[in-house]
Design a protein around this motif. Sequence first.
Motif, mmCIF file in Angstrom:
data_model
loop_
_atom_site.group_PDB
_atom_site.id
_atom_site.type_symbol
_atom_site.label_atom_id
_atom_site.label_comp_id
_atom_site.label_asym_id
_atom_site.label_seq_id
_atom_site.Cartn_x
_atom_site.Cartn_y
_atom_site.Cartn_z
ATOM 1 N N GLN A 52 109.373 61.890 97.308
ATOM 2 C CA GLN A 52 109.507 62.033 98.869
ATOM 3 C C GLN A 52 110.797 61.138 99.704
ATOM 4 O OE1 GLN A 52 106.129 62.245 98.006
ATOM 5 N NE2 GLN A 52 106.330 63.558 97.081
ATOM 6 N N TYR A 54 111.812 60.006 103.477
ATOM 7 C CA TYR A 54 111.957 59.922 104.656
ATOM 8 C C TYR A 54 112.511 59.748 105.494
ATOM 9 C CZ TYR A 54 107.006 61.455 103.119
ATOM 10 O OH TYR A 54 106.063 62.282 102.577
ATOM 11 N N ASP A 55 111.786 59.039 106.761
ATOM 12 C CA ASP A 55 113.193 58.231 107.628
ATOM 13 C C ASP A 55 114.320 57.320 106.917
ATOM 14 O OD1 ASP A 55 114.817 57.317 110.036
ATOM 15 O OD2 ASP A 55 112.939 56.662 110.763
ATOM 16 N N THR A 75 105.714 52.448 98.031
ATOM 17 C CA THR A 75 106.724 52.816 99.102
ATOM 18 C C THR A 75 108.031 51.913 99.107
ATOM 19 O OG1 THR A 75 105.049 53.877 100.649
ATOM 20 C CG2 THR A 75 107.671 53.431 101.572
ATOM 21 N N SER A 124 112.889 65.474 103.083
ATOM 22 C CA SER A 124 112.418 65.361 104.396
ATOM 23 C C SER A 124 113.454 65.390 105.352
ATOM 24 C CB SER A 124 111.476 64.903 104.739
ATOM 25 O OG SER A 124 111.820 63.271 105.588
ATOM 26 N N CYS A 127 114.819 62.211 106.777
ATOM 27 C CA CYS A 127 115.983 61.620 106.589
ATOM 28 C C CYS A 127 117.653 61.682 106.919
ATOM 29 C CB CYS A 127 116.630 62.262 105.064
ATOM 30 S SG CYS A 127 117.426 61.294 103.963
#
Length: 300
Positions: A52, A54-55, A75, A124, A127
């Motif tokens: 996944q 993310y930011d 992560t 996501s 992003c």
Amino acid sequence: MPIRLLSLPDKDLQYALNCMDICDLIALSLCSKQTKNFAKLSNRYIEPISVQVYDNYVRFEIIPWDIHQPIIPITFLASSDSRINLDRGNGAELWRKRKFTQSDWIAHFLSIFDESMIDELVISDFCPISYLDNVKQIIPKCGTLRIPRDCSMELTKAAILKLAPLAEEVEVNKNIFIDDISLFLSYNLNALVIIDRITPLKLELSDLLVLNITDLTVVTANVTGRELNRFLKLWMKGNYTFYRPKSIEFQLNFGMPVNCEEVFKGIKYATVDNRRRLTRADGKELLITFSWIYVDFKFL
């Protein structure tokens, strides 16, 4: 008293490897090339890896087949150094391997668990578009690039442009192709799945003619029987000898069913197992499964 693990007889070494949890096995694999090979020989199986985005970081979980083994969330930080955050279940740990890049970490995990690629790459809505270039460097290849419905139109288009070449299949869960569907259909992709039951994707003859995707699936599509009839007649004339698609599948808009007679008007076909078979003069064949809300073209 410390035991020299690698000096154990093969049977005892294998037993020791089998007793390790996933984290210990990963740690062992990072010590040397020899220990990496031992970790691979342990034949520890995991669920297909889903990543996944993310930011400003990517995250995935190593999920063992053995339900008694812990799930390991990992992560990758946004920085380009050799660090990862790994959670054994009792708090996050910061792991570092000298000269390892984020790409090296991904390749290492795939190697020790005998996986050829990331199974799923999910973008996501957090992003930033600018981070997609980092993702492209980290992930060498994936089975499915999945873009959820809550991603913006700009992020969805950018993710397709930048990351689609990495994927065997691209799945888009929102119709963002209001004005430029022909542009995206002309991409050289193995498979594209567009899913939007709220806003059906409008398709016309020109869109079908520029299609350069091997397998296209649309749920749902807004296409008329007239456009499908025109497409079939052009295909029968043999003007598209090098037409790349192998499969085109539509689930049609419930509010706009297509009339079967309109689709096949003026077209000769044979019926085989409740499917229609079209045969051109050059021997090319098209097998069609058709109902009032479902169309499936198989190019043989």
